[in-house]
Design a protein around this motif. Structure first.
Motif, short mmCIF file in Angstrom:
data_model
loop_
_atom_site.label_atom_id
_atom_site.label_comp_id
_atom_site.label_asym_id
_atom_site.label_seq_id
_atom_site.Cartn_x
_atom_site.Cartn_y
_atom_site.Cartn_z
N ALA A 194 8.90 13.74 -14.98
CA ALA A 194 8.00 13.23 -16.01
C ALA A 194 8.21 11.73 -16.22
O ALA A 194 7.25 10.99 -16.42
N LEU A 195 9.47 11.30 -16.14
CA LEU A 195 9.76 9.88 -16.33
C LEU A 195 9.18 9.04 -15.21
O LEU A 195 8.63 7.95 -15.45
N THR A 208 2.54 13.54 -16.39
CA THR A 208 3.74 13.32 -17.19
C THR A 208 3.94 14.44 -18.20
O THR A 208 5.04 14.99 -18.32
N ILE A 209 2.88 14.79 -18.90
CA ILE A 209 3.07 15.76 -19.99
C ILE A 209 3.02 17.19 -19.49
O ILE A 209 3.15 18.12 -20.29
N ILE A 228 3.46 7.54 -24.98
CA ILE A 228 2.11 7.60 -24.40
C ILE A 228 1.06 7.34 -25.47
O ILE A 228 0.10 6.59 -25.25
N PHE A 267 15.33 5.43 -21.47
CA PHE A 267 15.13 6.86 -21.21
C PHE A 267 15.99 7.32 -20.04
O PHE A 267 16.60 8.40 -20.10
N ILE A 293 18.83 10.27 -20.25
CA ILE A 293 18.77 11.48 -19.42
C ILE A 293 20.00 11.57 -18.54
O ILE A 293 20.57 12.65 -18.33
N ARG A 322 5.65 21.83 -26.12
CA ARG A 322 6.91 21.24 -25.68
C ARG A 322 7.84 21.09 -26.87
O ARG A 322 7.45 20.55 -27.90
N ARG A 324 4.93 18.07 -16.52
CA ARG A 324 6.12 18.33 -15.71
C ARG A 324 7.16 19.07 -16.54
O ARG A 324 7.22 18.89 -17.76
N LEU A 325 7.96 19.87 -15.87
CA LEU A 325 9.04 20.58 -16.56
C LEU A 325 10.35 19.81 -16.48
O LEU A 325 11.19 19.91 -17.37
N ASN A 326 10.53 19.05 -15.41
CA ASN A 326 11.76 18.29 -15.25
C ASN A 326 11.59 16.92 -15.89
O ASN A 326 10.56 16.26 -15.72
N ALA A 327 12.59 16.49 -16.64
CA ALA A 327 12.47 15.24 -17.39
C ALA A 327 12.40 14.02 -16.47
O ALA A 327 11.68 13.07 -16.76
N TYR A 331 22.36 16.10 -29.52
CA TYR A 331 22.88 16.82 -28.35
C TYR A 331 24.38 17.05 -28.49
O TYR A 331 24.90 18.10 -28.11
N ILE A 356 13.32 14.88 -25.54
CA ILE A 356 13.01 13.78 -24.62
C ILE A 356 11.50 13.72 -24.36
O ILE A 356 10.89 12.65 -24.37
N PHE A 357 10.89 14.92 -24.18
CA PHE A 357 9.45 14.94 -23.93
C PHE A 357 8.68 14.53 -25.18
O PHE A 357 7.61 13.92 -25.07
N LEU A 405 22.89 12.80 -20.67
CA LEU A 405 22.79 14.19 -21.13
C LEU A 405 23.03 15.18 -20.02
O LEU A 405 23.13 16.36 -20.27
N LEU A 443 5.59 8.74 -15.84
CA LEU A 443 5.34 7.87 -16.99
C LEU A 443 5.45 6.40 -16.60
O LEU A 443 4.66 5.57 -17.07
N LEU A 491 16.33 7.65 -29.50
CA LEU A 491 17.25 8.11 -28.46
C LEU A 491 18.68 8.21 -28.97
O LEU A 491 19.44 9.09 -28.56
N MET A 512 8.76 10.80 -25.15
CA MET A 512 7.86 10.27 -24.11
C MET A 512 6.41 10.38 -24.56
O MET A 512 5.61 9.46 -24.32
#
Lengths: 197, 77
Positions: A28-29, A19-20, B14, A67, A71, B2, A22-25, B61, B6-7, A74, A32, B54, B10
């Motif tokens: 990663a989701l 998860t932490i 965690i 989430f 995403i 990062r 990955r570059l693409n959200a 944004y 969003i990260f 956005l 997660l 969020l 997340m």
């Protein structure tokens, strides 16, 4: 039961690390969500079935949907379609599907065995949790309800329409009033008084 | 490091989840329901935090048109 605990723990650690990194959200989701499901299996193997169910329902069900919605909101640009095409390649799903297959095999094994009393410290059943939650921890329940109310009001306040639109509406109204009163700003400001005679 | 908002959210989830695992494991070790109750409070707190967070991400944004945490430095902190 201990084997199930260790396998689910390994799946949780691997999916959290993925998860932490990955570059693409969205990737990663996915990892997660797998991590939260693995933690739910860990809870079940530790003898906490109520918390395992709440982990699946609230964390993996409600918070992750928040989430996903954000995403989704956005990604309204022109490259959203290209990104969508890249996300549906198929090899993206292999990692989460493999980890989830391990988890579901484990859950089926645990349900078929159906002996929950083998865990280390014994099972804490939901009745015990409920009695303690509404007995000595009642003030905590009230405080968390106030916290949730505050979060609701705060999210409503932050999610209101942006301020420029409201100012534009007021400006348009005052422009109309100014034009109606022949360009005299004093009469435009005192519209109710100027309409009276 | 990062810097995507969003990260960051997340990763906060965690970390809160890891805290909950620690509480539930301790409560399961001693056979007491207190660890699970602390996990329920952590769950309520995480839900409140992620909803406000969020909403803030959406507002940022709309202001800056990217999700970089360093873009929101008007206060020059």
């Amino acid at each position: 039961m201990e084997v199930a605990f260790y396998i689910a723990g390994i799946v949780a650690i691997v999916s959290t690390v993925l998860t932490i990194t990955r570059l693409n959200a969205v990737h990663a989701l996915l990892y997660l969500i797998v991590s939260l499901l693995a933690v739910a299996v860990v809870f079940y193997a530790m003898g906490a079935p109520l918390v395992a169910a709440l982990e699946v329902i609230i964390y993996a069900g409600a918070i992750m949907v928040l989430f996903v919605f954000v995403i989704m909101m956005l990604n309204l640009g022109k490259r959203a379609a290209i990104a969508e095409g890249q996300w549906m390649q198929g090899n993206v799903w292999v990692g989460p599907v493999l980890l989830s297959a391990v988890l579901i095999a484990e859950v089926v094994y645990l349900i078929l065995r159906a002996r929950l009393t083998e865990s280390a410290g014994g099972v804490v059943d939901p009745k015990q949790v409920g009695l303690a939650l509404y007995g000595p921890y009642l003030i905590g329940v009230e405080l968390s309800s106030m916290l949730l109310l505050g979060a609701l009001v705060g999210a409503c306040h932050l999610g209101r329409p942006v301020l420029e639109k409201a100012e534009g509406r007021y400006d348009r109204n005052s422009d109309g009033a100014r034009a109606h009163s022949g360009g005299n700003p004093i009469r435009a400001g005192a519209r109710g008084a100027s309409d009276a005679p | 490091m990062r810097r995507n908002l969003i990260f960051i959210l997340m990763s906060i989830e965690i970390m809160l989840n890891g805290t909950g695992v620690a509480f539930v494991a301790a409560g399961s070790r001693w056979g007491q329901p207190d660890g699970q109750i602390m996990f329920l409070f952590i769950l309520a707190m995480a839900a409140a935090e992620v909803s406000v967070g969020l909403a803030l991400v959406l507002r940022l944004y709309h202001l800056h048109h990217n999700l970089d945490a360093d873009a929101a430095n008007e206060m020059r902190g």
